[in-house]
Write an enzyme that holds these catalytic residues in place. Structure first.
Site, PDB file in Angstrom:
ATOM      1  N   GLN A  26      13.746  -8.790   9.058  1.00 47.92           N
ATOM      2  CA  GLN A  26      12.989  -9.645   9.969  1.00 47.92           C
ATOM      3  C   GLN A  26      13.851 -10.674  10.698  1.00 47.92           C
ATOM      4  OE1 GLN A  26       9.812 -10.237   6.753  1.00 47.92           O
ATOM      5  NE2 GLN A  26       8.607 -10.377   8.615  1.00 47.92           N
ATOM      6  N   ARG A  84      14.743 -18.652   0.103  1.00 47.56           N
ATOM      7  CA  ARG A  84      14.493 -17.285  -0.337  1.00 47.56           C
ATOM      8  C   ARG A  84      14.817 -16.338   0.810  1.00 47.56           C
ATOM      9  NH1 ARG A  84       9.193 -13.767  -0.358  1.00 47.56           N
ATOM     10  NH2 ARG A  84       9.902 -12.093  -1.709  1.00 47.56           N
ATOM     11  N   ASN A 173       9.737  -6.925  -3.211  1.00 46.00           N
ATOM     12  CA  ASN A 173       8.693  -7.696  -2.541  1.00 46.00           C
ATOM     13  C   ASN A 173       7.485  -6.826  -2.225  1.00 46.00           C
ATOM     14  OD1 ASN A 173       7.840 -10.234  -1.016  1.00 46.00           O
ATOM     15  ND2 ASN A 173       7.632  -8.666   0.577  1.00 46.00           N
ATOM     16  N   GLU A 174       6.338  -7.196  -2.769  1.00 48.09           N
ATOM     17  CA  GLU A 174       5.052  -6.579  -2.432  1.00 48.09           C
ATOM     18  C   GLU A 174       5.004  -5.061  -2.551  1.00 48.09           C
ATOM     19  OE1 GLU A 174       3.749  -8.047   1.368  1.00 48.09           O
ATOM     20  OE2 GLU A 174       3.402 -10.057   0.598  1.00 48.09           O
ATOM     21  N   ASN A 312       2.833 -13.912  -3.460  1.00 47.25           N
ATOM     22  CA  ASN A 312       2.629 -14.219  -2.052  1.00 47.25           C
ATOM     23  C   ASN A 312       1.134 -14.312  -1.821  1.00 47.25           C
ATOM     24  OD1 ASN A 312       5.367 -13.755  -1.944  1.00 47.25           O
ATOM     25  ND2 ASN A 312       5.217 -11.841  -0.784  1.00 47.25           N
ATOM     26  N   TYR A 314      -1.812 -15.277   1.289  1.00 47.90           N
ATOM     27  CA  TYR A 314      -2.139 -15.675   2.654  1.00 47.90           C
ATOM     28  C   TYR A 314      -3.633 -15.807   2.896  1.00 47.90           C
ATOM     29  CZ  TYR A 314       2.675 -14.602   3.928  1.00 47.90           C
ATOM     30  OH  TYR A 314       4.036 -14.609   4.009  1.00 47.90           O
ATOM     31  N   GLU A 384       5.512 -16.886  -1.222  1.00 48.54           N
ATOM     32  CA  GLU A 384       5.207 -16.910   0.208  1.00 48.54           C
ATOM     33  C   GLU A 384       3.816 -17.491   0.425  1.00 48.54           C
ATOM     34  OE1 GLU A 384       5.415 -13.162   2.383  1.00 48.54           O
ATOM     35  OE2 GLU A 384       7.317 -12.649   1.421  1.00 48.54           O
TER      36      GLU A 384
HETATM   37  C1  GBH Z   1       4.160 -10.600   3.772  1.00 50.51           C
HETATM   38  O1  GBH Z   1       3.229  -9.557   3.824  1.00 50.51           O
HETATM   39  C2  GBH Z   1       5.582 -10.087   3.844  1.00 50.51           C
HETATM   40  O2  GBH Z   1       6.230 -10.235   2.607  1.00 50.51           O
HETATM   41  C3  GBH Z   1       6.396 -10.724   4.928  1.00 50.51           C
HETATM   42  O3  GBH Z   1       7.532  -9.976   5.161  1.00 50.51           O
HETATM   43  C4  GBH Z   1       5.544 -10.896   6.156  1.00 50.51           C
HETATM   44  O4  GBH Z   1       6.274 -11.346   7.256  1.00 50.51           O
HETATM   45  C5  GBH Z   1       4.476 -11.895   5.827  1.00 50.51           C
HETATM   46  O5  GBH Z   1       3.795 -11.572   4.663  1.00 50.51           O
HETATM   47  C6  GBH Z   1       3.473 -12.092   6.944  1.00 50.51           C
HETATM   48  O6  GBH Z   1       2.835 -10.901   7.235  1.00 50.51           O
HETATM   49  O7  GBH Z   1      -2.184  -3.424   8.753  1.00 50.51           O
HETATM   50  O8  GBH Z   1      -2.445  -5.335  10.085  1.00 50.51           O
HETATM   51  O9  GBH Z   1      -2.256  -5.487   7.720  1.00 50.51           O
HETATM   52  C7  GBH Z   1       1.874  -9.967   3.910  1.00 50.51           C
HETATM   53  C8  GBH Z   1       0.902  -8.835   3.976  1.00 50.51           C
HETATM   54  C9  GBH Z   1       0.864  -6.628   4.702  1.00 50.51           C
HETATM   55  C10 GBH Z   1       0.406  -8.297   6.258  1.00 50.51           C
HETATM   56  C11 GBH Z   1       1.137  -5.639   5.791  1.00 50.51           C
HETATM   57  C12 GBH Z   1       0.677  -7.335   7.395  1.00 50.51           C
HETATM   58  C13 GBH Z   1       0.694  -4.961   7.942  1.00 50.51           C
HETATM   59  C14 GBH Z   1      -0.121  -4.964   9.159  1.00 50.51           C
HETATM   60  N1  GBH Z   1       1.167  -7.957   5.102  1.00 50.51           N
HETATM   61  N2  GBH Z   1       0.371  -5.983   6.955  1.00 50.51           N
HETATM   62  S1  GBH Z   1      -1.853  -4.770   8.889  1.00 50.51           S
END
Ligand code: GBH
Length: 489
Positions: A26, A84, A173-174, A312, A314, A384
Site C-alpha cells: 500500500q 506498524r 494480517n487478516e 483490526n 473498523y 488497526e
Molecule cells: C484492513 O482491511 C487492511 O488490513 C488494510 O490493509 C486496509 O487498508 C484497511 O483495513 C482499510 O480497508 O469488498 O468492498 O469489502 C479491512 C477490511 C476487507 C475492507 C477487504 C475492504 C475489500 C473491499 N477490508 N475489503 S470490499
C-alpha cells in the site's frame, strides 16, 4: 456516557502504547526495482486494470521505498510509541524461497528499522500483509499445504535478520480476508468459495502456528519478543428478536474459523461450523468435508500459539436469515453464503467513503467484550482502527470525530469492563493504495499528494489531534477546542 469536555476519567492506563500502521504494497511502490519479484497484487493490477477503482496501481504508491526517512519523521512528529509496517515477501526473497536473500530488500528494511529505533520508535513488523510472491501463487498459494513450510522459511529469514531489533511481530494480517475474499474476488481472485477458501483457511493457521513455534523455541530465548496473528473483527449483532443465535453463528463463521483454533481452550474448528459444513458437503455429494479436518497433532500445533490478541476493527453489521429470493455476495461484507445469513447496517450509522464501512463506535466496545467472553482475559492490541474519507482536506473533522468516539469506547472497555487492551494503532500513517478502492478512500493522518512525483506528505488536523492524545496519554487533551466542531458537549 463519557463526555470529552468534562470528565476526568479519560486517562489511558500507564504503559498504554499508541502507534500508527501501514503495509508494504500500500505504501512502498518500487514494485520492480532491483531484484524484487512480482507479488499477486503486482500481477492482478497488470491483468485486471479494471478491477481497481480508476485503474489505479500500487506501482509507485507513496514511494516509501525511497521516502522511508520522511515516514519515520512523520511518526516521530506525532510522538508515537511504535510504527506498524509490513515486509514484502517478494522484495526480501525474490525466488519466494529462502535460497536467496535480496541485498537491497534486506537493506531497505534494515534502514527503516534502524531509523525508527534512532528516534525511539519501536518497529512492529507484519510478516505477511497480502503481497504473496506470484511464483508461490503459481504453485497453489495458500491452498498448497507446503506453504506453511515456505512461510516458516521466510519468517526464519526475518527473525534472523531483524529479530535483535524487532520485538513485536505479527505473523499474518487478516486471514479472513486472505481466504474468504481472496478465493472470491480479491487477489489472487481465484473463484473457489466452496473448497479453495477453506483449504486456505486451514493452511494460514498452520503457517502462523509453525512460525509462532519457530519464534518461541529458537528466537524468544535470545530476543524475548512477542508474536501473534492479527484478525479483522467486525461487530455483528442480531437484526431483531430471534436473530441472537445466528449472530453468534456469524461470529463463528467469520472470526471463529480464524481464532478458535488458536485461542480457544480446546482448539480446533468452532464445532457448530464444522458440523454445518460437514453436513452440507455430504448433501452436495462430496466424499469429504469442504472444511478440511485437523489431525489431533495439528490441533495441538495450532492451539495456544499467541502472545496477545491482535485485532483490526473498523465497522459493524446486523445479521438476519437470508430471504428466499436473495443472493449473498461476500463483497462489502454482505453475509455468509455458507450459513445463508445476510449482513446489513442500521440506517442511523454514518457513512464513510468506503461502501463496506459504516460508523458505529459502540460496536468497538461490544467486540472487545466478545473477545473476552470467548477467549478469557487475554492481552489485546488494537492493531488497526481508522476512518475512510473521499476528501483530501487537511481539516478532517470527521476523522477526528471517528477516532475520538472509537477511542472513548475502547477506554470504556478498558475501564468499565476490565478488558486488557495494551495498545492502539491508527490505520493509517498516510493516504495510500486502498486495495481495489485505489486512491479513492483516504485513511491517512497525513495527506499525500499523488499528483506530485515526490509524493509530498502533509499532516492533517487528525495527525495533530492524535499526537495530542498520545502526548497527554488521555482523551482529555489541553488543546481540544481546536479539534471539535460541535462544542455543545
Ligand atoms: C484492513 O482491511 C487492511 O488490513 C488494510 O490493509 C486496509 O487498508 C484497511 O483495513 C482499510 O480497508 O469488498 O468492498 O469489502 C479491512 C477490511 C476487507 C475492507 C477487504 C475492504 C475489500 C473491499 N477490508 N475489503 S470490499
Amino acid at each position: 456516557v463519557l463526555c470529552v469536555c468534562q470528565c476526568q476519567e479519560l486517562d489511558f492506563p500507564p504503559g498504554f502504547q499508541f502507534g500508527v500502521g501501514s503495509s508494504s504494497y500500500q505504501v512502498e511502490g518500487g514494485w520492480n526495482v532491483s531484484d524484487k519479484a512480482e507479488s499477486i497484487w503486482d500481477r492482478y493490477i497488470l491483468e485486471n486494470p479494471d478491477g481497481i477503482r480508476n485503474r489505479s496501481t500500487g506501482k509507485m504508491a507513496c514511494n516509501s521505498y525511497r521516502l522511508w526517512q520522511r515516514d519515520i519523521d512523520m511518526v516521530a512528529e506525532m510522538g508515537l510509541d511504535f510504527y506498524r509496517f509490513s515486509i514484502s515477501w517478494p522484495r526480501i526473497l525474490p525466488t519466494g524461497f529462502s535460497n536467496r536473500i535480496s541485498e537491497d530488500g534486506k537493506n531497505y528494511y534494515n534502514n527503516l528499522i534502524n531509523g525508527l529505533l534512532e528516534k525511539g520508535i519501536q518497529p512492529v513488523v507484519t510478516i505477511y500483509h497480502w503481497d504473496l510472491p506470484q511464483r508461490l501463487q503459481n504453485l497453489g498459494g495458500w491452498t498448497n499445504p507446503l506453504i506453511a513450510d515456505w512461510f516458516v522459511d521466510y519468517a526464519r529469514v526475518l527473525f534472523t535478520l531483524y529479530g535483535d531489533r524487532v520485538k513485536t511481530w505479527h505473523t499474518i494480517n487478516e486471514p479472513w480476508i486472505i481466504c474468504d475474499f481472496g478465493y472470491v474476488f480479491l487477489p489472487p481472485a481465484i473463484s473457489d468459495y466452496a473448497v479453495g477458501r477453506l483449504l486456505c483457511n486451514k493452511h494460514v493457521l498452520l503457517a502462523h502456528a509453525k512460525a509462532w513455534r519457530l519464534y518461541d523455541t529458537e528466537f524468544r530465548p535470545k530476543y524475548n519478543g512477542q508474536i501473534a496473528i492479527v484478525n479483522q473483527l467486525t461487530w455483528i449483532e442480531p437484526a431483531g428478536q430471534g436473530d441472537e443465535d445466528i449472530a453468534e453463528l456469524a461470529f463463528q463463521d467469520t472470526i471463529g474459523r480464524y481464532t478458535y483454533p488458536i485461542f480457544s481452550k480446546e482448539g480446533g474448528w468452532p464445532q457448530r461450523i464444522q458440523k454445518i459444513i460437514a453436513k452440507k458437503s455430504k448433501e452436495e455429494g462430496y466424499d469429504f468435508s469442504r472444511l478440511p479436518d485437523f489431525t489431533q497433532e495439528e490441533v495441538e500445533l495450532i492451539r495456544g500459539t499467541y502472545d496477545f490478541f491482535g485485532m483490526n476493527h473498523y465497522t459493524s453489521r446486523i445479521v438476519r436469515k437470508r430471504r428466499n429470493d436473495e443472493t449473498i455476495h461476500t463483497y462489502i461484507l454482505q453475509g455468509s453464503r455458507e450459513l445463508e445469513i445476510v449482513f446489513e447496517t442500521r440506517p442511523e450509522w454514518k457513512n464513510t467513503s468506503s461502501v463496506w464501512f459504516k460508523e458505529f463506535p459502540q460496536g468497538f466496545r461490544r467486540i472487545l467484550q466478545w473477545v473476552k467472553r470467548s477467549f478469557g482475559d487475554i492481552k489485546i492490541y488494537v492493531t488497526e482502527n481508522g476512518y475512510a474519507s473521499d476528501s483530501s482536506s487537511l481539516e478532517d473533522y470527521n476523522r477526528i470525530s471517528y477516532l475520538r468516539s472509537y477511542l472513548e469506547q475502547m477506554l470504556l472497555a478498558i475501564k468499565e469492563d476490565g478488558i486488557n487492551v495494551l495498545g492502539y494503532t491508527v490505520w493509517t500513517l498516510m493516504d495510500n493504495f486502498e486495495w481495489i478502492d485505489g486512491y479513492h478512500s483516504k485513511f491517512g493522518l497525513y495527506y499525500v499528494n499523488f499528483e506530485c512525483p515526490n509524493r509530498t506528505r502533509t499532516p492533517r488536523l487528525s495527525a495533530k489531534y492524535y499526537a495530542s492524545v498520545a502526548k497527554s496519554h488521555s482523551l482529555n487533551i489541553p488543546d481540544q477546542d481546536k479539534y471539535i466542531v460541535d462544542k455543545s458537549c
